[in-house]
Design an enzyme around this catalytic site. Structure first.
Site, PDB file in Angstrom:
ATOM      1  N   ARG A  65      13.533   3.923   1.374  1.00 18.04           N
ATOM      2  CA  ARG A  65      14.586   2.456   1.032  1.00 18.04           C
ATOM      3  C   ARG A  65      15.457   2.985   0.540  1.00 18.04           C
ATOM      4  NH1 ARG A  65      12.451  -0.784   4.170  1.00 18.04           N
ATOM      5  NH2 ARG A  65      10.095  -0.637   3.656  1.00 18.04           N
ATOM      6  N   THR A  70       8.411   3.726  -2.070  1.00 16.08           N
ATOM      7  CA  THR A  70       9.113   4.469  -1.440  1.00 16.08           C
ATOM      8  C   THR A  70      11.195   3.421  -2.008  1.00 16.08           C
ATOM      9  OG1 THR A  70       8.559   1.155  -0.828  1.00 16.08           O
ATOM     10  CG2 THR A  70       7.353   3.528   0.611  1.00 16.08           C
ATOM     11  N   GLY A 129       1.382  -0.015  -3.282  1.00 18.97           N
ATOM     12  CA  GLY A 129      -0.024   0.359  -2.994  1.00 18.97           C
ATOM     13  C   GLY A 129      -0.536  -1.347  -3.101  1.00 18.97           C
ATOM     14  N   ASP A 176      -0.981 -12.272   1.389  1.00 24.34           N
ATOM     15  CA  ASP A 176      -0.471 -10.912   0.546  1.00 24.34           C
ATOM     16  C   ASP A 176       1.335 -11.710   0.841  1.00 24.34           C
ATOM     17  OD1 ASP A 176       0.284  -8.787   0.965  1.00 24.34           O
ATOM     18  OD2 ASP A 176       0.397  -8.549   2.421  1.00 24.34           O
ATOM     19  N   ASP A 217       3.511 -10.925  -1.336  1.00 24.90           N
ATOM     20  CA  ASP A 217       4.350 -11.208  -1.738  1.00 24.90           C
ATOM     21  C   ASP A 217       5.859 -11.559  -2.543  1.00 24.90           C
ATOM     22  OD1 ASP A 217       5.900  -9.748  -0.514  1.00 24.90           O
ATOM     23  OD2 ASP A 217       5.030  -7.915  -0.983  1.00 24.90           O
TER      24      ASP A 217
END
Lengths: 511, 250
Positions: free
Chosen positions: A106, A150, A166, A279, A281
């Site tokens: 990124r 990333t 991860g 999931d 986040d």
């Protein structure tokens, strides 16, 4: 008045460089992705033409380039290029082949003459911005445990703030502050408290769950120089879809945290998704902006969270101001007195499948949002996404890794302009079937730039969402647009797959 | 993280690079050996008990063919209370190491629903209630018939795919459009593309045709619109009852 306010904001929230440049991932510390440049504006945007393009070999460009001193720095996994921001010609190219997850990169951070770059095998590398030579190289985490990296580092004063990624293995997340000169660790803030510390009561006692709880900080945070606080979204807990072994709210996963940059100490937190099992986040950019409400200047933080809720906080104290869904969701039993949407147990993944909106890919995701002080609107790329969640762990066995999965039914994407004062959606623009992945830029030219799911690059009126300019570009924008000024000419930069297009007004004004 | 992310991970992480081919007999021998030698402390499935969860252990993550684990097992870790297992044969040790790698591999690959996901896990609903939903509140019978288009449907798909297709059958490829041109001519065909700026169809004569959207009047017909509209109306009990009913259509 609005202009005055905008100037005041830039002084308090932008970095050292003038706003003609783009010196950090979000352009400035605020995360608003709002540029004060207005040479390209509503009156002339339909004259935009291609100034240059550059083909970056290999992977899709998912980074937001920096532009400093006429040089652009752009990345893909393992690669950094320095380009002439006037022509796109390569000044230098750095390649470091590595193992590890190559899903995306990124961008770089910058401090003085040095760049900071994270690699798929979890190294942080400092490069000489003049020629791309390596100054130092440190490992942030052990890639063999399942870590990779990333994100674009955030440089604040003499701190390089870096997180890692991860979640296929059960490993703890953290945020590091590194010395820009040496790479040495200044402080490390773990996403889970140590047993016995405040927050540890939100994990089961007598198990190893808290030590393996996940919580990756994989999207760049923001910073308020007045309070010296840096704001980060924290990732989801592990095991991802099975929460049976981690009963409780699982702090500080799926939280927005405010940390003191000097010490790494937690000032406050807000958890959009307690005890997440989908999931979702909460890494989406915590966007900082100020406004005057009833004659009083207030300092806000807003997030469009992956779980489908738009959240506004007082960023000094963490005091909750507003929580409101920006798509239809069916997983929450209601918003509690602290503004937190509480999860329904019956919408946790089950062996026979549970129908949930949104799916695990989220009501939004990493795509950069934007806030325009000209309109008081928060712009968000949202998804109507339905999915069936399965918990696949056999009864009686200990869940590890994901321990389940959801299967998408369908997705539709929609761009939204949200009134931050009420959470009301002032306008919606359909982006098409599928999951949109493009970020958003707004400018003082009263323009909003993004891309739809039909591979059209678009400029919209931020007040209404009406299209003012569009061009089919033959590929998806998996990054966020940015803008800069060079030689008195404003450029709009749009990475489309592996090609970078730089747009500008014609060199000679069109009559 | 994202679906795409997980897929990419499966393809690229070095610890996953080895093919998923484990000698099943050796894994089972290893499982038995592990259970008798190590299970009391590490749990029979190696996910921890009095001693740590080995699936989350650095020693396993860094191991290649026993080069890290072998010496630990043979010599023990006396300082941490782990005894030495120095009477194991090389073959027994290799089987146990393989078993541990298989356990870790399975955990790493738990981010998917297996294609052969068993029917009995999905079959928690009541078929009679599902039939009533099909014919009543679900509105399914408005478009479908269990003796026509859905006859034998349960034999055509895996249980998992049947459940998914029941909720939403496919992508947008079945849409059609009626396009009225400026002169009043009407064209119909399969919808190829439609956005704010352009519409394209494959017309009845097989030719692709496109128009600037502003110059024509477009009506899009989506046979799956009712499936989308049903999403917020379903309870999970409806879903499982309806699935139990469809499973009877063999």
């Amino acid at each position: 008045m609005k202009q005055l306010l905008a100037c005041a904001l830039l002084l308090t929230l932008s970095g050292a460089a003038a706003d003609k440049e783009w010196p950090t991932y979000n352009g400035d510390f605020s995360g608003r992705r709002y540029s004060s440049l207005s040479q390209i504006n509503q009156g002339n945007v339909n004259q935009l033409t291609l100034a240059w393009s550059a083909q970056m070999r290999g992977a899709t460009v998912k980074s937001t380039p920096l532009v400093v001193n006429g040089i652009m720095y752009v990345t893909t996994p393992d690669n950094v290029w320095a380009l002439d921001a006037r022509t796109g010609r390569t000044v230098w190219h750095y390649l470091r082949e590595s193992k590890g997850d190559h899903i995306g990169q990124r961008g770089v951070g910058m401090y003085k003459d040095w760049l900071y770059f994270e690699t798929p095998d979890c190294h942080l590398i400092s490069l000489n911005a003049k020629d791309g030579t390596v100054r130092w190289d440190v490992e942030l985490a052990d890639p063999k445990l399942g870590y990779f990296a990333t994100m674009a580092p955030l440089v604040v004063k003499d701190h390089v703030l870096v997180g890692v990624s991860g979640d296929v293995t059960d490993i703890p997340g953290f945020l590091d502050s590194r010395d820009p000169e040496t790479g040495k660790l200044q402080w490390r803030w773990f996403s889970e408290p140590k047993p016995g510390e405040p927050g540890s009561e939100t994990w089961p006692k007598g198990t190893d769950a808290i030590l393996h709880g996940g919580g990756m900080a994989w999207i760049t945070g923001t910073y308020d120089p007045e309070s010296n606080l840096t704001y980060w979204g924290i990732g989801n807990p592990n095991p991802v879809l099975n929460g049976d072994g981690r009963k409780g709210d699982n702090l500080y996963t799926c939280s927005i945290v405010a940390l003191d940059v000097g010490t790494g100490k937690l000032k406050w937190y807000f958890q959009p998704s307690p005890h997440d099992t989908h999931d979702w986040d909460a890494v989406q950019t915590p966007v900082l902006f100020d406004d005057t409400v009833n004659g009083v200047r207030r300092k806000f933080l807003a997030q469009g969270s992956r779980n489908g809720y738009f959240i506004v906080l007082d960023r000094t104290t963490g005091e909750h101001i507003l929580t409101k869904p920006f798509i239809y969701t069916n997983w929450s039993s209601g918003i509690d007195s602290k503004g937190v949407p509480r999860p329904k147990a019956e919408k946790e993944p089950k062996p026979d499948g549970v129908l949930v909106s949104p799916g695990s890919d989220g009501a939004t995701n990493w795509m950069a949002p934007s806030y325009s002080p000209d309109y008081g609107l928060f712009f968000l790329s949202a998804r109507r996404l339905w999915s069936v969640f399965y918990m696949t762990t056999d009864a009686g066995s200990k869940p590890e890794g994901w321990a389940g999965r959801d299967r998408n039914l369908f997705a539709e994407s929609v761009l939204e302009g949200i009134d931050y004062k009420t959470g009301d959606i002032k306008w919606r623009k359909e982006l098409g079937d599928g999951e949109a992945v493009a970020g958003i830029l707004t400018t003082a030219g009263k323009l909003l730039f993004t891309s739809d799911n039909a591979q059209n690059l678009v400029a919209l009126d931020p007040a209404t969402g009406k299209t003012l300019w569009h061009v089919p570009v033959g590929g998806a924008m998996a990054a966020s647009p940015m803008t800069y000024e060079l030689d008195g000419r404003q450029y709009l930069l749009t990475p489309i797959q592996n090609v970078i297009f730089a747009w500008a007004l014609p060199e000679k004004p069109v009559k | 993280m994202t679906r795409c992310l997980a897929l990419c991970l499966l393809a690229t992480l070095p610890l996953l690079a080895q093919p998923a081919k484990f000698d099943a007999a050796a894994v089972e021998r290893g499982r038995t050996q592990f259970k008798s030698s190590c299970g009391f402390c590490h749990g029979d499935d190696a996910t921890g008990n009095r001693a740590p969860d080995l699936l989350r252990a650095t020693s396993l993550s860094h191991d290649t063919d026993g080069d890290t684990l072998g010496p630990i097992i043979r010599n023990g870790r006396p300082d941490q209370g782990m005894p030495a297992f120095n009477t194991l044969s090389a073959a027994q040790l290799a089987d146990m190491v393989l078993f541990l790698h298989k356990q870790a591999y399975d955990a790493l690959h738990s981010a998917s629903v297996p294609r052969d996901y068993p029917l009995k896990k999905l079959l928690t609903g009541n078929a009679a209630a599902g039939k009533a939903y099909f014919e009543g509140a679900g509105g399914c019978a408005a478009c479908h018939s269990v003796t026509k288009d859905l006859a034998g449907i349960a034999s055509k798909y895996t249980p998992l795919d049947l459940q998914q297709r029941m909720l939403y059958p496919a992508g947008p490829g079945r849409r059609t459009a009626t396009v009225t041109l400026p002169g009043g001519k009407v064209m119909e065909g399969r919808l190829v593309h439609a956005d704010e700026y352009e519409v394209a169809i494959t017309a009845a004569d097989g030719w692709y045709r496109s128009w600037p959207a502003a110059t024509v009047k477009v009506e899009i017909h989506d046979p799956l619109a009712a499936h989308k509209a049903q999403m917020p109306k379903y309870t999970d009990a409806d879903v499982h009852n309806l699935f139990a009913y469809l499973v009877t259509l063999k």
